[in-house]
Design a protein around this motif. Structure first.
Motif, PDB file in Angstrom:
ATOM      1  N   LEU A 160       0.946  -1.167  -0.048  1.00 45.74           N
ATOM      2  CA  LEU A 160       0.139   0.106  -0.089  1.00 45.74           C
ATOM      3  C   LEU A 160       0.774   1.220   0.036  1.00 45.74           C
ATOM      4  CD1 LEU A 160      -2.802  -0.997   2.871  1.00 45.74           C
ATOM      5  CD2 LEU A 160      -2.933  -1.117   0.248  1.00 45.74           C
ATOM      6  N   ASP A 161       0.629   2.243  -0.779  1.00 40.20           N
ATOM      7  CA  ASP A 161       1.184   3.503  -0.774  1.00 40.20           C
ATOM      8  C   ASP A 161       0.159   4.451  -0.145  1.00 40.20           C
ATOM      9  OD1 ASP A 161       2.929   5.683  -1.273  1.00 40.20           O
ATOM     10  OD2 ASP A 161       2.580   5.774  -3.497  1.00 40.20           O
ATOM     11  N   ILE A 162       0.734   4.969   1.125  1.00 39.66           N
ATOM     12  CA  ILE A 162      -0.007   5.629   2.174  1.00 39.66           C
ATOM     13  C   ILE A 162       0.734   6.747   2.453  1.00 39.66           C
ATOM     14  CG2 ILE A 162      -1.268   5.862   4.283  1.00 39.66           C
ATOM     15  CD1 ILE A 162      -1.730   2.748   3.886  1.00 39.66           C
ATOM     16  N   ASP A 163       0.511   7.882   2.438  1.00 40.48           N
ATOM     17  CA  ASP A 163       1.076   9.034   2.748  1.00 40.48           C
ATOM     18  C   ASP A 163       0.261   9.794   3.937  1.00 40.48           C
ATOM     19  OD1 ASP A 163       3.133  11.271   2.808  1.00 40.48           O
ATOM     20  OD2 ASP A 163       2.105  12.382   1.228  1.00 40.48           O
ATOM     21  N   SER A 164       0.971   9.846   5.104  1.00 39.09           N
ATOM     22  CA  SER A 164       0.114  10.686   6.180  1.00 39.09           C
ATOM     23  C   SER A 164      -1.100  10.333   6.328  1.00 39.09           C
ATOM     24  CB  SER A 164       0.387  12.218   6.146  1.00 39.09           C
ATOM     25  OG  SER A 164       1.739  12.578   5.940  1.00 39.09           O
ATOM     26  N   GLY A 165      -1.461   9.125   6.463  1.00 38.24           N
ATOM     27  CA  GLY A 165      -2.854   8.690   6.630  1.00 38.24           C
ATOM     28  C   GLY A 165      -3.790   8.844   5.267  1.00 38.24           C
ATOM     29  N   LEU A 226       0.159  -4.148   6.859  1.00 40.98           N
ATOM     30  CA  LEU A 226       0.499  -2.861   6.008  1.00 40.98           C
ATOM     31  C   LEU A 226       0.040  -1.895   6.772  1.00 40.98           C
ATOM     32  CD1 LEU A 226       0.291  -4.450   2.289  1.00 40.98           C
ATOM     33  CD2 LEU A 226       2.309  -3.589   3.399  1.00 40.98           C
ATOM     34  N   LEU A 227      -1.184  -1.804   6.904  1.00 39.70           N
ATOM     35  CA  LEU A 227      -1.893  -0.878   7.610  1.00 39.70           C
ATOM     36  C   LEU A 227      -1.187  -0.204   8.858  1.00 39.70           C
ATOM     37  CD1 LEU A 227      -5.649  -1.652   6.620  1.00 39.70           C
ATOM     38  CD2 LEU A 227      -4.417   0.569   5.670  1.00 39.70           C
ATOM     39  N   LEU A 228      -1.113  -1.272   9.580  1.00 38.94           N
ATOM     40  CA  LEU A 228      -0.628  -1.076  11.230  1.00 38.94           C
ATOM     41  C   LEU A 228       0.925  -0.461  11.018  1.00 38.94           C
ATOM     42  CD1 LEU A 228      -1.902  -4.197  13.132  1.00 38.94           C
ATOM     43  CD2 LEU A 228      -2.889  -1.794  12.787  1.00 38.94           C
ATOM     44  N   ASP A 229       1.566  -0.941   9.969  1.00 31.84           N
ATOM     45  CA  ASP A 229       3.085  -0.319   9.704  1.00 31.84           C
ATOM     46  C   ASP A 229       2.896   0.785   9.259  1.00 31.84           C
ATOM     47  OD1 ASP A 229       4.106  -3.081  10.574  1.00 31.84           O
ATOM     48  OD2 ASP A 229       4.212  -3.676   8.773  1.00 31.84           O
ATOM     49  N   ARG A 230       1.885   1.418   8.672  1.00 35.27           N
ATOM     50  CA  ARG A 230       1.922   2.700   7.946  1.00 35.27           C
ATOM     51  C   ARG A 230       1.222   3.379   8.861  1.00 35.27           C
ATOM     52  NH1 ARG A 230       3.863  -0.340   4.838  1.00 35.27           N
ATOM     53  NH2 ARG A 230       4.572  -0.609   2.702  1.00 35.27           N
ATOM     54  N   GLY A 231       0.985   3.520  10.065  1.00 34.18           N
ATOM     55  CA  GLY A 231       0.293   4.303  11.009  1.00 34.18           C
ATOM     56  C   GLY A 231      -0.969   4.141  11.428  1.00 34.18           C
ATOM     57  N   SER A 420      -8.403   8.759   9.163  1.00 41.27           N
ATOM     58  CA  SER A 420      -7.532   8.746   8.096  1.00 41.27           C
ATOM     59  C   SER A 420      -8.278   9.641   6.800  1.00 41.27           C
ATOM     60  CB  SER A 420      -7.668   7.237   7.432  1.00 41.27           C
ATOM     61  OG  SER A 420      -7.519   7.360   6.015  1.00 41.27           O
ATOM     62  N   ALA A 421      -7.726  10.224   5.874  1.00 43.50           N
ATOM     63  CA  ALA A 421      -8.373  11.009   5.072  1.00 43.50           C
ATOM     64  C   ALA A 421      -9.324  10.270   3.992  1.00 43.50           C
ATOM     65  CB  ALA A 421      -7.394  11.509   4.101  1.00 43.50           C
TER      66      ALA A 421
END
Ligand code: FAD
Length: 465
Positions: A160-165, A226-231, A420-421
């Motif tokens: 997943l490409d996630i930037d600041s939520g 992935l989600l937990l790793d990305r904040g 999250s946005a």
């Protein structure tokens, strides 16, 4: 095949109940929707394929439900099984919305039938799918396709490409190629991590090697991690899960309903040392069946044996594997490779402690033991009529509760507390928000349907803005 180069309004990872409810709701709200399901078309639908019923609040009897199940009663049942470990506001919201889901699912083509009888005792509270979970899914898929939802099978979200939520794109592996799929919003509806034995071992140690997984091998928690790793904020206890006693001869994955044993209340359960370890008659089946997986998990070698005699053998649903039979308790011990003296002592100690009563497996009857530890508080009858039988059982993990935290919009919350946005979650992947521990039959599908529908609706709204 779907066009993976275009940007969708809503991208949904998963292909079970939560994903399809989200897809239909989002599409009905006017969004372009892509569902990416890791399984092939035949195996689509994850754990939902195995289900039979859903628990929804309702104020009056219906054609298929025998009486009312008010919101307050549903909430107090949830409080009892979770021992208070639930997000009350979210749980009450789910229960309130479940009333609507009872009408909404049939509008999507799902059909209900009157409940089965026997040890399930769910006729008032739970709606049974006509034809089971697969038939239910078939209708949801048909409706989704008719509405114009695009569905891609054999397509796994691997990154997943996630930037600041804010979700930007998902890496989707499809027939050997990797695609960056873009969307305005993302709904994670791709299960817990129950099929990932290595991950389970982090909490259970080597014991997890002896666990059997009742559902799809696909729910490995890839997207959850992935989600937990990305904040994304984590909620729920990683050791908590729905786990029942299933036949030790069942396959490692996907054994489904037919390997589960409902016979605990009709006999006694002993461990590898031929010792009883819990009250087999504690409560009616729907309220207590889901504790037996954990109880067996805590026994040496994660194995136990349900022992009963010929007087009860026709009183419960037959399973895939026949019981192991023998002419005497001693012989039975031999078949099970248990110590014969120890098993004889356990059975005769139990028989001596049984007090006379009127047996009725539909209520908490007065057949109980006296002076025995642990006691058997209901349905206790002597095991004395040959032939004698046993089912070997192991923990059968249904689904895990470790979750992405969400709010009432099914929107994921980030570790800094901000929503999250554009990311939403539904189903098993967020079950731990309402299930801190324990389980009441049918709540898995409630969580998926209610939050799936909300997630789809909110994702569509988000995509429009
Ligand atoms: C044997 C059995 C019986 C059950 N009976 C009932 C019942 O009667 N009532 C009830 O309420 N609950 C029941 N449950 C629990 C119920 O199945 C779940 O709570 C519910 O189906 C969860 O729905 P879901 O959509 O969240 O997950 P699932 O239905 O498991 O769907 C998850 C989907 O995600 C896909 N997936 C996983 N990883 C990825 C990835 N990386 N990329 C793309 N796709 C991915 C999987 O292939 C799967 O299709 C039962 C479970 C089992 C195993």
């Amino acid at each position: 095949m779907a066009d993976l180069t275009r940007k969708y309004d809503v991208l949904i990872a998963g292909g079970g109940n939560a994903a399809l409810c989200a897809a239909i709701a989002a599409r009905r709200a006017g969004s372009s929707v892509l569902v990416v399901e890791m399984a092939t078309k035949f195996y689509r639908g994850g754990n939902t394929r195995h289900t039979r019923n859903i628990r929804c609040a309702h104020d009056a009897a219906t054609d298929t439900l025998s009486g009312p199940y008010p919101e307050e009663e549903f909430f107090s049942d949830l409080l009892a099984v979770t021992q208070g470990q639930t997000d009350e506001a979210l749980a009450r919201h789910m229960i309130h919305e479940s009333k609507d889901v009872l009408d909404w699912l049939p509008q999507q083509g799902v059909r209900f039938q009157p409940s089965l009888g026997g040890t399930l005792s769910l006729g008032r509270t739970n709606s049974f799918f006509l034809g089971g979970g697969r038939a239910m899914l078939n209708m949801l898929y048909l409706t989704a396709e008719t509405l114009g939802v695009e569905i891609e099978y054999d397509a796994e979200v691997v990154d997943l490409d996630i930037d600041s939520g804010m979700f930007l794109s998902a890496a989707v592996q499809r027939v050997g190629a990797r695609h960056a799929v873009r969307a305005a919003t993302f709904v994670a509806a791709c299960g817990g991590f129950e099929s990932n034995i290595e991950w389970l071992k982090q909490y259970w140690g080597a014991a997890a090697d002896n666990f059997l997984i009742r559902g799809t091998p696909n729910n490995r928690g890839t997207v959850l991690k992935l989600l937990l790793d990305r904040g994304v904020q984590e909620t729920g206890d990683p050791t908590q899960c729905h786990a029942v006693a299933i036949d030790a001869r069942a396959p490692k994955y996907d054994g489904g309903i037919i390997t589960r044993h409902d016979s605990v209340i009709f006999g006694i359960v002993v461990n590898r040392d031929a010792q009883r370890f819990y009250d087999e008659g504690e409560d009616i089946w729907p309220k207590r069946y889901a504790i037996w997986g954990r109880l067996v998990a805590a026994q040496p070698d994660q194995i136990a044996y349900i022992i009963f005699d010929s007087s009860v053998v026709t009183m419960f649903m037959p399973t895939l594997y026949p019981p192991i039979a023998a002419g005497s308790i001693r012989e039975l011990a031999g078949e099970l490779t248990l110590d014969p003296d120890a098993l004889e002592a356990t059975v005769s100690g139990f028989n001596a402690a049984v007090r006379p009563g009127t047996f009725d497996d539909t209520i908490l009857d007065d057949c109980r033991t006296e002076g025995l530890t642990p006691p058997k508080t209901h349905w206790a009858r002597r095991i004395e009529t040959a032939p004698y039988y046993a089912y070997p059982v192991r923990p059968g993990i249904t689904f895990t509760y470790l979750a992405t935290r969400v709010n009432k919009e099914s929107r994921m919350l980030m570790r800094d507390g901000k929503p999250s946005a554009n990311m939403f979650a539904a189903g098993e992947i967020m079950a731990g928000n309402v299930l801190g521990r324990g389980y009441a039959a049918g709540i898995g599908m409630t969580i998926g349907s209610v939050f799936g529908r909300i997630a789809g609706r909110e994702a569509a709204k988000n995509a429009r803005n």
